[in-house]
Every structure is written in C-alpha cells, then in structure tokens.
Design an enzyme around this catalytic site. Sequence first.
Site, PDB file in Angstrom:
ATOM      1  CG  HIS A   1       3.398   2.295  -1.305  1.00 59.79           C
ATOM      2  ND1 HIS A   1       3.757   2.255  -2.627  1.00 59.79           N
ATOM      3  CD2 HIS A   1       2.952   1.059  -0.991  1.00 59.79           C
ATOM      4  CE1 HIS A   1       3.561   1.048  -3.100  1.00 59.79           C
ATOM      5  NE2 HIS A   1       3.067   0.297  -2.133  1.00 59.79           N
ATOM      6  CG  ASP A   2       5.020   5.544  -3.954  1.00 59.80           C
ATOM      7  OD1 ASP A   2       5.882   6.456  -3.923  1.00 59.80           O
ATOM      8  OD2 ASP A   2       5.260   4.383  -3.572  1.00 59.80           O
TER       9      ASP A   2
ATOM     10  N   GLY B   1      -1.317   1.018  -3.618  1.00 59.63           N
ATOM     11  CA  GLY B   1      -0.211   1.898  -3.939  1.00 59.63           C
ATOM     12  C   GLY B   1      -0.326   2.541  -5.307  1.00 59.63           C
TER      13      GLY B   1
END
Length: 269
Positions: free
Chosen positions: A122-123, A140
């Site tokens: 994520h991200d 992440g």
Amino acid sequence: MSGLIHPSAVIDPSAELGAGVKVGPYVVVGADTKIGDNTYLESHCVIQANTEMGCNNHVHPHAVVGGEPQHSAFKGEKTFTRIGDNNIIRECVTIHRGTVQGEGETVIGSNCMFMAYSHIAHDCNVGNNVILANAVQLAGHVVVGRNVTISGLSAVQQFIHIGEYSFLGGASGYKLDVPPFMLAHGVRGMLFGPNLIGLRRNGFDADTCKGLKKAYKIIFRSGLTKEQSLAQVEEELPGIAPVERLVSFIRESRNGVTPDHKQRCANGA
C-alpha cells in the site's frame, strides 16, 4: 467487444473497459475500475475495486491488482491503485491500493516489469521502466525511482526511497535509502559504487560516469562528515546534473543512506 471477453469472466457493471481489452477465463474485474485500451487480462487474475490501468498492460494468471492493503488500520475506506501504460505483471504478483493513513493511492508508472510473486504494498510509488525480479517485496510507502532494477528475493522496508537508475542485487535487504545511480547488494544492503554498466546502457556519457565515481569516493570513502563531503563534491564537481541529484538525495534523506560496504566492514558489521 463481447468476442474479446470470455463468458466465464466476472465484470462489475461499473467497470470501464477500453477498446480492444481482452479478458480471459475466470477473470474478476471489480467495481469502479478502469482498464485502458488493448490491455490483456489473462485467466484467473483479479483486478479489484478502484483500480485504474492505462493502455497495453498485460496481467498474467493469478495476479491480484488493487487488493486491500495489509494494514491493521484499514477499515474499507475508498482508496486507489493507479497504473500507467505498457506494464507486464506476471504470475501471482500482488499490488495493494493505498490507505487513508498514507497517500490514499498506490501509483505505478509505465513500461515496468513485475516478475512472478513480487509484491507492491500500500501507498508505494513506483516510477517508469522499473524491473522487480521474482519475489521482490516492497513494504508500504516505498518510493522507487525510474529505471531501477531490483533483483530476485530482495526486500525493501517501509518508507524507504530507492533512487533512480540504481541496481539492487538479489537476496538483499534494505532498511536505509539507496541513492540514485548506485549499485547495492548484500543481505544487509550495502553500496558498491555507481551502477556504471547500467548508466552506460542508459546513455550516460563517460564524463558523467567519472563524475559520479569521484563523487562516490568523496562522499563514502574520504572520512569526511556528510556535510563536509557534500560541500566538497559541490565545489569540485559543479554543473554535472546527476552529481547534483546525488548530493540533493543524500542531503534530503530522512531515513539515512545505505553505507558503503567498506564502511560496514570497517565497523565489524
């Protein structure tokens, strides 16, 4: 259009498929997705909600693109995955969308290859022309610059930045930023000087390569403090854009920079 979509595919009514998109057997395309022209989704891959893909992407079997983030604070918020053009996403690759605690989106550029079992958490923000070899793992919030190659079985810790045109060797681990234009390797990642072969292949001239090599020696092997070494590089090597970029990357790093292998050996690590 219907002739390019296998009847066993499950496509949410809100999904938008561009011209020439080919969808294989048992593919699942989730809600509010956008799939660009001439993209090929092979059998059994899954494109989850809120994913946008550009044109001419090729997603291989059992890949999952836009999956929910593996983040304990994620509560189903609407976040995104945004992918450019001409990417190859091989078997069992996983790419997770963003979090509201982070940027709200995972962003991938164009002309990348993500080999089997690689993972983008994520991200993350991954630039153009990036290669992740088999089973590379990005945690992440990792930022990967353009034209980076990360070799198989390597792992990058959360929030780390990997500078452009760097090459990371296989079975390596990184908990500090890797400066641009560098060659890194080791179970505990270490620098081994500029990525000269990769730079030449990408059109960097001899003077630029020499400048980066000299800058590396000053920064990592002179024994000067960080600020002293960066100031010396700026004084001795003015007007070389990649050298200036190297200096600014090191100066702006919040995580600290991966050390030279001779420094680490000298410290007994």
